[in-house]
Design an enzyme around this catalytic site. Structure first.
Site, PDB file in Angstrom:
ATOM      1  NE  ARG A  73      40.334  10.883   7.736  1.00 55.82           N
ATOM      2  CZ  ARG A  73      39.222  11.067   8.438  1.00 55.82           C
ATOM      3  NH1 ARG A  73      38.506  12.139   8.274  1.00 55.82           N
ATOM      4  NH2 ARG A  73      38.817  10.171   9.312  1.00 55.82           N
ATOM      5  CE  LYS A 119      39.005   6.859  15.099  1.00 57.12           C
ATOM      6  NZ  LYS A 119      38.000   5.766  15.005  1.00 57.12           N
ATOM      7  CG  LEU A 155      29.376   5.976  26.129  1.00 55.74           C
ATOM      8  CD1 LEU A 155      28.498   6.306  24.937  1.00 55.74           C
ATOM      9  CD2 LEU A 155      29.201   4.508  26.500  1.00 55.74           C
ATOM     10  CE1 TYR A 208      36.871  11.086  20.697  1.00 60.25           C
ATOM     11  CE2 TYR A 208      37.508   9.478  19.035  1.00 60.25           C
ATOM     12  CZ  TYR A 208      36.630   9.910  20.011  1.00 60.25           C
ATOM     13  OH  TYR A 208      35.503   9.177  20.299  1.00 60.25           O
ATOM     14  CE  LYS A 244      24.296  18.815  19.131  1.00 66.70           C
ATOM     15  NZ  LYS A 244      24.949  20.053  18.922  1.00 66.70           N
ATOM     16  CB  VAL A 298      28.465   3.976  16.427  1.00 63.50           C
ATOM     17  CG1 VAL A 298      26.960   3.792  16.431  1.00 63.50           C
ATOM     18  CG2 VAL A 298      29.030   3.652  17.796  1.00 63.50           C
ATOM     19  N   GLY A 335      23.159  13.458  21.514  1.00 61.63           N
ATOM     20  CA  GLY A 335      23.958  12.847  20.447  1.00 61.63           C
ATOM     21  C   GLY A 335      23.349  11.536  19.965  1.00 61.63           C
TER      22      GLY A 335
END
Ligand SMILES: NC(=O)c1ccc[n+]([C@@H]2O[C@H](COP(=O)([O-])OP(=O)(O)OC[C@H]3O[C@@H](n4cnc5c(N)ncnc54)[C@H](OP(=O)(O)O)[C@@H]3O)[C@@H](O)[C@H]2O)c1
Length: 332
Positions: A252, A127, A123, A135, A42, A168, A14
């Site tokens: 949202r 939120k 990490l 989330y 990836k 970020v 990521g």
């Protein structure tokens, strides 16, 4: 501290994982850097850029504890960056988000204890503070698991800590690349959910350096929060397209007007250091003598004021439009 050590990064392909890897290779001589994630494409693409002899690529899911245990064999440090992090996707597929972000976190903890790694940093996100979406709620649950893991691991086992920060700049799926993509498609007015919206803002490099520093600072059980600037959404629009015209699309589901990193309710066990805050554990661990007022680097903190809150709307430090323009160029 990473010379001749083995480091495993869950979610290593990521945005964070790649920059963290680049930093380790540039500044240290690690024995191994293990990239742990699911998607072979990836990993293949990452191998084209990161092919130093210390690199190892492990296909694996954080939902798979056995695989994590074998991947962590002889590993010294773990950074847990794997997550499902899109707010709308989490609302739509709640159980998938729970399986990766909560059960995955517990698997990382169990594997780190089984493999006897030394230190783990997970990490987290702003939120997770007073969450209003799934989330954030899963990341709060994950934070609690990592803090409490210090109790399971006991006096000799791994130490676990959490790093919590805000948006970020330029990371995958975030607002800056989204705005650039819309402009490239010919959109004239960028979509803004609310004109008063503010966010904490951090560059990937600052995030990586903060995590590295906290491997040195941690006793275990801390939630480390960096002091970082905020941005106003209309300043961001102006920095990207040169004017403050926008299309109002409304907040949202699951979105806040402002974000918080240290909630007021946690003020009574939060500490302020020069460049960061620490939310200390609400529970006591095996070692009741640990004082979080002095970290392992010898830096000394002080309790925050009563009712203190670290809030993106009341943050004393906001980036200007010109500063935002510079950041955009540096990080994309
Ligand atoms: N980006 C931000 O603005 C921001 C802000 C605050 C906190 N954070 C936190 O920082 C961490 C890293 O974020 P990021 O921006 O680097 O995310 P990212 O670019 O979306 O990367 C996520 C990584 O996790 C892997 N992954 C996802 N599900 C997995 C699973 N079940 N098992 C193993 N690997 C899995 C992905 O690879 P595969 O899909 O191949 O598995 C990918 O490598 C996350 O924990 C996030 O919550 C991010």
């Amino acid at each position: 501290m990473f010379n001749n050590k083995s480091i495993l990064i869950t979610g290593g392909t990521g945005s964070f994982g790649k920059r963290f890897t680049a930093h380790l290779i540039k500044h240290y001589s690690p024995k191994k850097i293990i990239i742990y994630s699911r998607d072979e494409l990836k990993q293949f693409e990452m191998q084209q850029h990161f092919n130093a002899p210390c690199m190892r690529y492990f296909i694996g899911d954080v939902r798979d504890k056995e695989r994590l245990i074998s991947a962590m064999r002889d590993v010294d440090y773990v950074v847990h960056a794997a997550a499902l992090k899109q707010v709308p996707a989490a609302e739509y597929n709640p159980n998938e988000c729970i399986k990766t972000n909560i059960y995955g976190a517990q698997n990382v903890i169990d594997a780190a204890i089984a493999a006897d790694v030394s230190r783990v940093i997970a990490l987290s996100t702003d939120k997770a503070a007073n969450p209003v979406n799934l989330y954030g709620a899963t990341k709060l649950a994950s934070d609690k698991l990592f803090v409490a893991a210090n109790n399971i691991s006991g006096a000799k086992g791994p130490r676990f800590a959490v790093v919590r920060y805000g948006n970020v700049v330029g990371s995958r799926g975030s607002v800056v690349p989204f705005f650039h993509q819309l402009l490239a498609q010919g959109v004239i007015k960028l979509p803004v959910t609310h004109k008063e919206m503010t966010r904490f803002w951090i560059t990937l490099d600052d995030g990586v350096e903060f995590v590295i520093k906290n491997f040195q600072r941690m006793h275990g059980g801390e939630i480390f929060v960096p002091k970082i600037p905020s941005i106003r959404i209309l300043d961001l629009v102006e920095s990207i397209c040169g004017n403050r015209e926008y299309d109002l699309v409304g907040i949202r589901p699951g979105e806040k007007l402002h974000e918080v990193m240290v909630p007021e309710e946690m003020a009574h066990h939060s500490l302020e250091f020069d460049d960061h805050y620490v939310i200390t554990p609400a529970i006591k661990f095996f070692d009741k003598t640990v004082s979080y007022l002095k970290n392992k680097l010898g830096e000394v903190g002080k309790p925050v004021a009563d009712k203190f809150e670290y809030h993106s709307g009341t943050n004393p430090h906001f980036l200007t439009v010109d500063e935002l323009k510079t950041l955009d160029k540096v990080t994309l």
